[in-house]
Design a protein around this motif. Structure first.
Motif, PDB file in Angstrom:
ATOM      1  N   SER A  74      64.015 124.548  52.671  1.00 18.29           N
ATOM      2  CA  SER A  74      63.932 123.128  52.974  1.00 18.29           C
ATOM      3  C   SER A  74      64.606 122.358  51.850  1.00 18.29           C
ATOM      4  N   TYR A  76      65.671 118.048  50.510  1.00 22.69           N
ATOM      5  CA  TYR A  76      65.483 116.620  50.737  1.00 22.69           C
ATOM      6  C   TYR A  76      66.378 115.818  49.805  1.00 22.69           C
ATOM      7  N   ASP A  78      66.197 111.877  48.087  1.00 27.43           N
ATOM      8  CA  ASP A  78      65.268 110.768  47.885  1.00 27.43           C
ATOM      9  C   ASP A  78      65.924 109.736  46.983  1.00 27.43           C
ATOM     10  N   ASN A  85      64.924 114.703  55.074  1.00 26.13           N
ATOM     11  CA  ASN A  85      64.371 116.042  54.874  1.00 26.13           C
ATOM     12  C   ASN A  85      65.060 116.958  55.870  1.00 26.13           C
ATOM     13  N   ARG A 102      67.132 118.269  60.842  1.00 26.06           N
ATOM     14  CA  ARG A 102      66.220 117.328  60.172  1.00 26.06           C
ATOM     15  C   ARG A 102      64.773 117.759  60.424  1.00 26.06           C
TER      16      ARG A 102
END
Length: 103
Positions: A74, A76, A78, A85, A102
């Motif tokens: 996974s 992400y 930010d 994500n 996603r």
């Protein structure tokens, strides 16, 4: 060093024990030769951002496919302009992106 932002990573060993896969908080995943530590490939988060703002990260590979050909991780981003994500499937042999979705 060659490893950008390696932090709290949980390496995954290939089925044959020849490769060790480790990720970084700056959006990189590395395949290392488990006997020598030499980097065999590097995968970078598709955003291309890394530790800049916004920061894009890859979490430790969560699993290896039953046939040993695909890593799943996974990731992400930010920041003020980008927040997302994703789940990535990465070729264990070449480090190329197989697919992303996603989360």
């Amino acid at each position: 060093g060659a490893y950008v932002g390696v932090g709290d990573s949980r390496p995954v060993l290939s089925l044959d024990g020849a490769s060790l896969y480790v990720s970084s908080h700056c959006g990189y995943m590395y395949s290392l030769n488990s006997a020598t530590g030499a980097v065999t490939w590097t995968f970078k988060h598709p955003s291309g951002v890394g530790c800049a703002s916004p920061m894009c990260s890859l979490d430790s590979p969560t699993s290896l496919s039953d046939d040993g050909n695909t890593l799943f991780a996974s990731g992400y981003c930010d920041g003020p302009m980008v927040q997302d994500n994703n789940i990535f499937a990465i070729s264990a042999g070449t480090g190329t992106l197989v697919w992303a979705t996603r989360a």
